[in-house]
Design a protein around this motif. Sequence first.
Motif, PDB file in Angstrom:
ATOM      1  N   GLU A  14       1.082  -1.230  -0.036  1.00  0.00           N
ATOM      2  CA  GLU A  14      -0.349  -0.199   0.222  1.00  0.00           C
ATOM      3  C   GLU A  14       1.197   1.292   0.070  1.00  0.00           C
ATOM      4  O   GLU A  14       0.648   1.661  -0.942  1.00  0.00           O
ATOM      5  CB  GLU A  14      -1.265  -0.296   1.235  1.00  0.00           C
ATOM      6  CG  GLU A  14      -1.800  -0.929   1.163  1.00  0.00           C
ATOM      7  CD  GLU A  14      -2.566  -1.032   2.109  1.00  0.00           C
ATOM      8  OE1 GLU A  14      -2.492  -0.999   3.432  1.00  0.00           O
ATOM      9  OE2 GLU A  14      -3.809  -2.058   2.442  1.00  0.00           O
ATOM     10  N   HIS A  50       2.419   2.148  -3.469  1.00  0.00           N
ATOM     11  CA  HIS A  50       1.287   2.469  -4.380  1.00  0.00           C
ATOM     12  C   HIS A  50       0.740   3.314  -4.097  1.00  0.00           C
ATOM     13  O   HIS A  50       0.931   4.999  -5.154  1.00  0.00           O
ATOM     14  CB  HIS A  50      -0.556   2.088  -3.876  1.00  0.00           C
ATOM     15  CG  HIS A  50      -0.893   0.350  -5.010  1.00  0.00           C
ATOM     16  ND1 HIS A  50      -0.533   0.037  -6.518  1.00  0.00           N
ATOM     17  CD2 HIS A  50      -0.844  -0.512  -3.985  1.00  0.00           C
ATOM     18  CE1 HIS A  50      -0.883  -1.005  -6.917  1.00  0.00           C
ATOM     19  NE2 HIS A  50      -0.182  -1.730  -5.309  1.00  0.00           N
ATOM     20  N   ARG A  51       0.817   4.619  -2.837  1.00  0.00           N
ATOM     21  CA  ARG A  51       1.017   6.055  -2.455  1.00  0.00           C
ATOM     22  C   ARG A  51       1.934   6.550  -3.100  1.00  0.00           C
ATOM     23  O   ARG A  51       1.249   7.733  -3.728  1.00  0.00           O
ATOM     24  CB  ARG A  51       0.636   6.087  -0.767  1.00  0.00           C
ATOM     25  CG  ARG A  51      -0.341   5.421  -0.105  1.00  0.00           C
ATOM     26  CD  ARG A  51      -1.027   5.519   0.974  1.00  0.00           C
ATOM     27  NE  ARG A  51       0.231   5.914   1.647  1.00  0.00           N
ATOM     28  CZ  ARG A  51       0.191   4.272   2.268  1.00  0.00           C
ATOM     29  NH1 ARG A  51      -0.793   3.555   2.457  1.00  0.00           N
ATOM     30  NH2 ARG A  51       0.930   3.952   3.723  1.00  0.00           N
ATOM     31  N   SER A  68      -0.841   6.079  -7.214  1.00  0.00           N
ATOM     32  CA  SER A  68      -1.878   4.280  -8.092  1.00  0.00           C
ATOM     33  C   SER A  68      -2.404   4.560  -6.881  1.00  0.00           C
ATOM     34  O   SER A  68      -3.030   4.885  -5.833  1.00  0.00           O
ATOM     35  CB  SER A  68      -1.016   2.889  -8.543  1.00  0.00           C
ATOM     36  OG  SER A  68       0.356   3.947  -9.012  1.00  0.00           O
ATOM     37  N   GLU A  69      -3.791   3.955  -7.127  1.00  0.00           N
ATOM     38  CA  GLU A  69      -4.774   3.896  -6.501  1.00  0.00           C
ATOM     39  C   GLU A  69      -4.505   2.560  -6.520  1.00  0.00           C
ATOM     40  O   GLU A  69      -4.026   1.499  -6.865  1.00  0.00           O
ATOM     41  CB  GLU A  69      -6.771   3.566  -7.558  1.00  0.00           C
ATOM     42  CG  GLU A  69      -7.242   4.512  -8.574  1.00  0.00           C
ATOM     43  CD  GLU A  69      -6.971   5.887  -7.057  1.00  0.00           C
ATOM     44  OE1 GLU A  69      -7.621   5.175  -6.355  1.00  0.00           O
ATOM     45  OE2 GLU A  69      -7.009   7.858  -7.287  1.00  0.00           O
ATOM     46  N   PRO A  70      -5.286   2.102  -4.901  1.00  0.00           N
ATOM     47  CA  PRO A  70      -5.071   0.634  -4.286  1.00  0.00           C
ATOM     48  C   PRO A  70      -6.253   0.047  -5.540  1.00  0.00           C
ATOM     49  O   PRO A  70      -6.629   0.137  -6.432  1.00  0.00           O
ATOM     50  CB  PRO A  70      -6.001   0.613  -3.410  1.00  0.00           C
ATOM     51  CG  PRO A  70      -5.851   1.801  -3.366  1.00  0.00           C
ATOM     52  CD  PRO A  70      -5.331   2.825  -4.353  1.00  0.00           C
ATOM     53  N   SER A  71      -4.850  -1.503  -5.490  1.00  0.00           N
ATOM     54  CA  SER A  71      -5.648  -2.726  -6.040  1.00  0.00           C
ATOM     55  C   SER A  71      -6.455  -3.008  -5.535  1.00  0.00           C
ATOM     56  O   SER A  71      -7.188  -2.773  -4.453  1.00  0.00           O
ATOM     57  CB  SER A  71      -4.896  -3.942  -5.686  1.00  0.00           C
ATOM     58  OG  SER A  71      -5.390  -5.112  -6.866  1.00  0.00           O
ATOM     59  N   ILE A  83      -4.239  -8.860  -1.972  1.00  0.00           N
ATOM     60  CA  ILE A  83      -3.248  -8.915  -1.998  1.00  0.00           C
ATOM     61  C   ILE A  83      -2.450  -9.922  -1.541  1.00  0.00           C
ATOM     62  O   ILE A  83      -1.879 -10.658  -2.470  1.00  0.00           O
ATOM     63  CB  ILE A  83      -2.438  -8.065  -0.770  1.00  0.00           C
ATOM     64  CG1 ILE A  83      -2.568  -6.207  -1.423  1.00  0.00           C
ATOM     65  CG2 ILE A  83      -1.291  -8.506  -0.964  1.00  0.00           C
ATOM     66  CD1 ILE A  83      -2.093  -5.553  -0.540  1.00  0.00           C
TER      67      ILE A  83
END
Length: 233
Positions: free
Chosen positions: A29, A32-33, A37-40, A44
């Motif tokens: 996470e 991603h930040r 990027s947006e969280p998947s 996970i």
Amino acid sequence: MFMAASTGEVMGTQTDWSGVRERVIAVVEAEHRAHGSEPSPHPIFEPVLTAAEIAEVEAQYGVALPEEYRTFLAEVGAGGPGPAIELTSLRRVDGRWGWVWDEGEPLLLDPSGPFVETEDWADQQRATLRTAGHEPTTRDEEEDYLDAYYEVFGEAGESVWYEERVRGAIHVSDNGCGMTGWLIVVGPHSGELRNRDCATNPPFEPYLDARGNRHTFHSWYLEWLERREREAG
């Protein structure tokens, strides 16, 4: 069938996976930040397996999974991030358990004999060919006796050759660019890992830690996680 003794049982140690799942999720996470990027939307990790499901896997193959891997499945997940890209996912597909990579067909474990180390591989090939009534004469520098396998087994030669080469081991990770990681389940090195290059007949090299000691699943996974945490910073 061969029953593989697990690393944890042999060494008399307990494997501690406490907090590992949460640490991996946190670092993914954070990455991603950092990249905006947006969280998947996808989890996970694959769900953990129950004790009954793990027992079902072991009964299907007639082996005891290495203790460190068994407890990972029960406490962390049946697949997810891992060295170097991701772990294969242990799933039940059409009533049978297998290891799924890139949504392809499940990869199965052949438990019929011990994993053959690289230095013993040519001897194993010769023994197989002689059992089939063929006396091998020429050993190719790169592929050992693959041509002889074609002579004996026809079009199935490469398949027979490959299946025998990975017998006793699980394809446990995708390392990118055709590289794969294998967890030994059957034989004297049960619980250790081997790295396979993308060539036709590469050596299966042990994963080593910074001190040159052979990794087990627990030390291999934690070393990767700690490095990834440092890089995420």
